[in-house]
Design a protein around this motif. Structure first.
Motif, PDB file in Angstrom:
ATOM      1  N   ILE A  66       0.837  -1.202   0.000  1.00 46.28           N
ATOM      2  CA  ILE A  66       0.000   0.000   0.000  1.00 46.28           C
ATOM      3  C   ILE A  66       0.873   1.253   0.000  1.00 46.28           C
ATOM      4  O   ILE A  66       0.567   2.238  -0.646  1.00 46.28           O
ATOM      5  N   ASP A  99       6.983   7.283   3.344  1.00 47.92           N
ATOM      6  CA  ASP A  99       6.119   7.557   4.491  1.00 47.92           C
ATOM      7  C   ASP A  99       6.865   7.113   5.750  1.00 47.92           C
ATOM      8  O   ASP A  99       8.012   6.675   5.681  1.00 47.92           O
ATOM      9  N   ASP A 100       6.232   7.262   6.907  1.00 46.50           N
ATOM     10  CA  ASP A 100       6.948   6.941   8.141  1.00 46.50           C
ATOM     11  C   ASP A 100       7.235   5.442   8.260  1.00 46.50           C
ATOM     12  O   ASP A 100       8.218   5.036   8.865  1.00 46.50           O
ATOM     13  N   THR A 101       6.351   4.634   7.711  1.00 47.15           N
ATOM     14  CA  THR A 101       6.595   3.190   7.654  1.00 47.15           C
ATOM     15  C   THR A 101       6.116   2.702   6.292  1.00 47.15           C
ATOM     16  O   THR A 101       5.346   3.384   5.611  1.00 47.15           O
ATOM     17  N   ALA A 102       6.569   1.519   5.910  1.00 48.49           N
ATOM     18  CA  ALA A 102       5.958   0.848   4.772  1.00 48.49           C
ATOM     19  C   ALA A 102       4.632   0.258   5.250  1.00 48.49           C
ATOM     20  O   ALA A 102       4.459  -0.031   6.438  1.00 48.49           O
ATOM     21  N   VAL A 103       3.693   0.103   4.327  1.00 45.82           N
ATOM     22  CA  VAL A 103       2.366  -0.431   4.652  1.00 45.82           C
ATOM     23  C   VAL A 103       2.047  -1.537   3.655  1.00 45.82           C
ATOM     24  O   VAL A 103       2.156  -1.319   2.450  1.00 45.82           O
ATOM     25  N   PHE A 104       1.691  -2.702   4.151  1.00 40.54           N
ATOM     26  CA  PHE A 104       1.330  -3.783   3.222  1.00 40.54           C
ATOM     27  C   PHE A 104       0.305  -4.712   3.848  1.00 40.54           C
ATOM     28  O   PHE A 104       0.162  -4.772   5.056  1.00 40.54           O
ATOM     29  N   LYS A 105      -0.399  -5.437   2.970  1.00 47.34           N
ATOM     30  CA  LYS A 105      -1.414  -6.391   3.432  1.00 47.34           C
ATOM     31  C   LYS A 105      -0.804  -7.773   3.548  1.00 47.34           C
ATOM     32  O   LYS A 105      -0.316  -8.320   2.561  1.00 47.34           O
ATOM     33  N   VAL A 139      11.052  -1.734   0.490  1.00 48.63           N
ATOM     34  CA  VAL A 139       9.928  -0.814   0.694  1.00 48.63           C
ATOM     35  C   VAL A 139      10.249   0.319   1.672  1.00 48.63           C
ATOM     36  O   VAL A 139       9.368   1.101   2.031  1.00 48.63           O
TER      37      VAL A 139
END
Lengths: 357, 357
Positions: free
Chosen positions: B37, B42-48, B134
């Protein structure tokens, strides 16, 4: 100082055993405990993600001589801060922390007991903010000490706070006070210098007590999960970021991601009295510490006036510092005298800062 | 060498932009692509996470002067190896890699172009083994270069290969050949020494071509996902570990986790002809490289005779090197002359190795 053990005496295996004894404490967080299948002692940590949650992943490094000075940083503080900096990234996304791994690179001067202190500090932060250390890598270093933490977190996908999303007209807000971490660092550096120049080092006493607020902010920063919980559940927040490299840089990052401009009002920057006193002692404007000092670990966010009204009824620890503007208006700092000037994309930059020293 | 740019000229922001251009390549793996995602920025990577899968998390560091020597390691190889070492941990657990973050600490002598080469090498490994970079952290270093990779993976909970689980009577097996990585390192160190001592450095040509197999093993190790796929889906495997610190250490780790002993047969250790030739040039027994050399990134595992028969019909790249015994029988090496001796828990130990130098 208690007896110090050379790590070579116990080897990597002995070192990892001692670390495991410190970090494998039974956590009170049932979800963290029950979902961890394997921690230290296998090729990877193994855990069950919470069904339906989105995963977060972040990493932050702390390098001796760049991020910390062992002459005035205790190993417990160092461990706390290494974890807290990563936690702050999770807070800024609106998530909850889960599992951490720590890669630590250790020069010969560092004893086993010092490493244990480091992990005790890291564990204190983990306990306070509900995360678990589940693995890592220990290596020797022929140079300086280096620490890299990687931390996973979880969030509801719909509630994640990105950098993008600010809209012209939004209020720009921050948590807590700004500039204190940099003020604390200035005091530590000054007292170190006084010690180095003192005629009688054995009896030297650093003058730290009057600066406790700034020192604690520098040495033991607190990630703002208290406010991020409100931002994700009680109000609508357009974007958020944590302030790690200084307010000015982070304002630029939000504006770049959101395709907006911003106006920041110097007279609105929240400064505590300790920071003002310290800046005064160094004959510097405290707003400089707030704008360009790093390692704040406060949150910067944007929302409508209506949402801020709601937020203000829930906490008094947030301050309006400006407004999001259209991108064409640029990113401005309105000085105390009312004059606007361009806000530089400046702050703590590792490469320019270190190389210019 | 092409023109080199001082990183201070572009600053951290410029550096991250260049890194993002290299790593934000569109991956062909639809699952990795569709479930990410937010990556860098960004401050963190985001993933499902994949529903129903169990999460894996590992970290490995590479420190200049400890793990690598920039006088004979290209930045592309370094990037490849930093990712490959972490991938190997995921392979050893029977998992599939997902998302990586890289923390890199960069001294002044390292140019922007060198960092770009590093990320190109890391990306080559990511592409080959289907993972994505990421996020990360870039910091200056006042000492040596340091790299920490943290990598997430996924696995079916029932198929995860732990270190524990070996049973007396099990065959002990390894993938590929052993000792080659250490042999390659010996050659690189010898040629560096020859260069340093040469009367005419400008015209010096290292003698590397005859040792290509060992050099590739050292500089560009290949995680054994090919074999771990068989171990998790085609046969029943009792335990597995990757060989990163040397065979002898890893045998001890499996036995400790499984509460067993082991008998390893020296004459069964798989050695390629290149490694034998190199050991011969240094007048050392090649079995020493196989037992105590590190950075192999082959797999060590245990299973019944029946399961090995099945495995052998699927691949010729596995070798039986011994048998699991009851814990009371200890961990033994049976020498070529048939005599048993205790197998030392020895191999690459950062702390004793470095501090004894």
């Amino acid at each position: 100082m208690p007896a110090q053990t050379n790590i070579a005496e116990v080897g990597e295996v002995g070192l990892i055993r001692r670390i495991a004894e410190i970090v494998n404490v039974r956590t009170e967080d049932a979800s963290l405990r029950d979902n961890l299948i394997a921690g230290i002692g296998d090729d990877t940590a193994v855990f069950k993600p919470t069904p339906g949650k989105t995963a977060l992943l972040t990493t932050d490094s702390f390098i001796e001589g760049v991020h910390f000075d062992l002459t005035f940083t205790s190993f417990q503080h160092l461990g706390w801060k290494a974890i807290a900096a990563n936690l702050s990234d999770i807070a800024a996304m609106g998530g909850a922390p889960r599992y951490a791994v720590i890669a630590i690179s250790i020069p010969k001067k560092i004893s086993l007991e010092m490493v244990e202190e480091f992990y005790r500090g890291a564990m204190a932060a983990c306990k306070k903010y509900s995360c678990l250390i589940v693995g890592g890598d220990t290596t020797a270093s022929i140079g300086n000490m280096a620490i890299s933490v990687a931390l996973t977190g979880e969030a509801d996908e719909q509630k994640i706070l990105y950098r993008k999303g600010a809209q012209p007209g939004d209020l720009i807000c921050v948590t807590g006070h700004l500039g204190a971490s940099h003020a604390g660092l200035k005091i530590l550096q000054r007292e170190k210098q006084r010690f180095l120049e003192s005629a009688n080092p054995v009896e030297f006493q650093p003058n730290l007590a009057p600066f406790a607020i700034a020192l604690e902010k520098h040495l033991m920063p607190k990630p703002r999960f208290d406010i991020s919980a409100l931002l994700t559940s009680k109000v609508t927040t357009h974007c958020a970021i944590d302030i790690s490299d200084g307010l000015a840089s982070e304002v630029h990052r939000i504006c770049e991601a959101s395709n907006t401009g911003a106006k920041i009002y110097e007279h609105n920057l929240p400064l505590d009295s300790n920071t003002q006193q310290i800046a005064g002692e160094f004959s510097e404007p405290p707003s400089k510490y707030a704008l360009y000092g790093g390692e704040e670990y406060e949150l910067l966010f944007a929302m409508t006036d209506q949402e801020f009204e709601k937020l203000e009824s829930l906490t008094s620890d947030v301050t309006i510092i400006g407004r999001i503007t259209p991108q064409s208006e640029g990113i401005e700092l309105v000085l105390e005298n009312g004059e606007p000037e361009a806000l530089p994309f400046a702050g703590w930059d590792h490469f320019t800062s270190i190389n210019n020293e």
